[in-house]
Scaffold this motif. Sequence first.
Motif, short mmCIF file in Angstrom:
data_model
loop_
_atom_site.label_atom_id
_atom_site.label_comp_id
_atom_site.label_asym_id
_atom_site.label_seq_id
_atom_site.Cartn_x
_atom_site.Cartn_y
_atom_site.Cartn_z
N TRP A 25 33.62 35.17 36.23
CA TRP A 25 33.93 36.54 36.63
C TRP A 25 35.11 36.55 37.60
O TRP A 25 36.01 37.39 37.50
N ALA A 28 38.40 35.86 35.69
CA ALA A 28 38.80 37.04 34.91
C ALA A 28 39.34 38.13 35.83
O ALA A 28 40.34 38.80 35.51
N ARG A 29 38.72 38.32 36.99
CA ARG A 29 39.17 39.32 37.94
C ARG A 29 40.55 38.96 38.49
O ARG A 29 41.43 39.81 38.62
N GLU A 30 40.78 37.68 38.78
CA GLU A 30 42.07 37.24 39.29
C GLU A 30 43.16 37.45 38.25
O GLU A 30 44.28 37.85 38.58
N GLN A 31 42.87 37.21 37.00
CA GLN A 31 43.87 37.41 35.95
C GLN A 31 44.20 38.88 35.77
O GLN A 31 45.33 39.23 35.44
N ARG A 32 43.23 39.75 35.99
CA ARG A 32 43.49 41.17 35.89
C ARG A 32 44.31 41.69 37.06
O ARG A 32 45.18 42.54 36.90
N LEU A 33 44.05 41.18 38.26
CA LEU A 33 44.68 41.73 39.46
C LEU A 33 46.00 41.08 39.83
O LEU A 33 46.82 41.69 40.49
N LYS A 37 50.26 36.67 36.68
CA LYS A 37 49.55 36.14 35.52
C LYS A 37 49.78 36.99 34.27
O LYS A 37 49.55 36.55 33.17
N LYS A 38 50.21 38.24 34.48
CA LYS A 38 50.42 39.12 33.34
C LYS A 38 51.74 38.79 32.68
O LYS A 38 52.74 38.55 33.36
#
Length: 100
Positions: A25, A28-33, A37-38
Amino acid sequence: MEFAIAGVAVLFIIYLFAYPGWRRWEIAREQRLNPRKKPSGGLLAPFDEVFHPAAYAANLLWEAEKTIPAPTPDSDKSWPDLNSGRITISISDKGDSVSK
């Protein structure tokens, strides 16, 4: 004393089962924020150049600075004594780059 040992054992077992899910979790949260990473779309670059030229210029400058190598010291045609075991590299405006 037995309750403390039993409590620590229960917490350890809970930790063993909860940690992998929590870590997934968190990743996944780090990749979203995290904006780094984007993927920055190559299709949006022309629009950025037209509608936000300051950001486009900053991005070009950032990419150029990433590829510029660090300057290396110049030789002043005097070879240091490698057998002494001591070499000092100094940087100055006069061009003195290697001294013994």
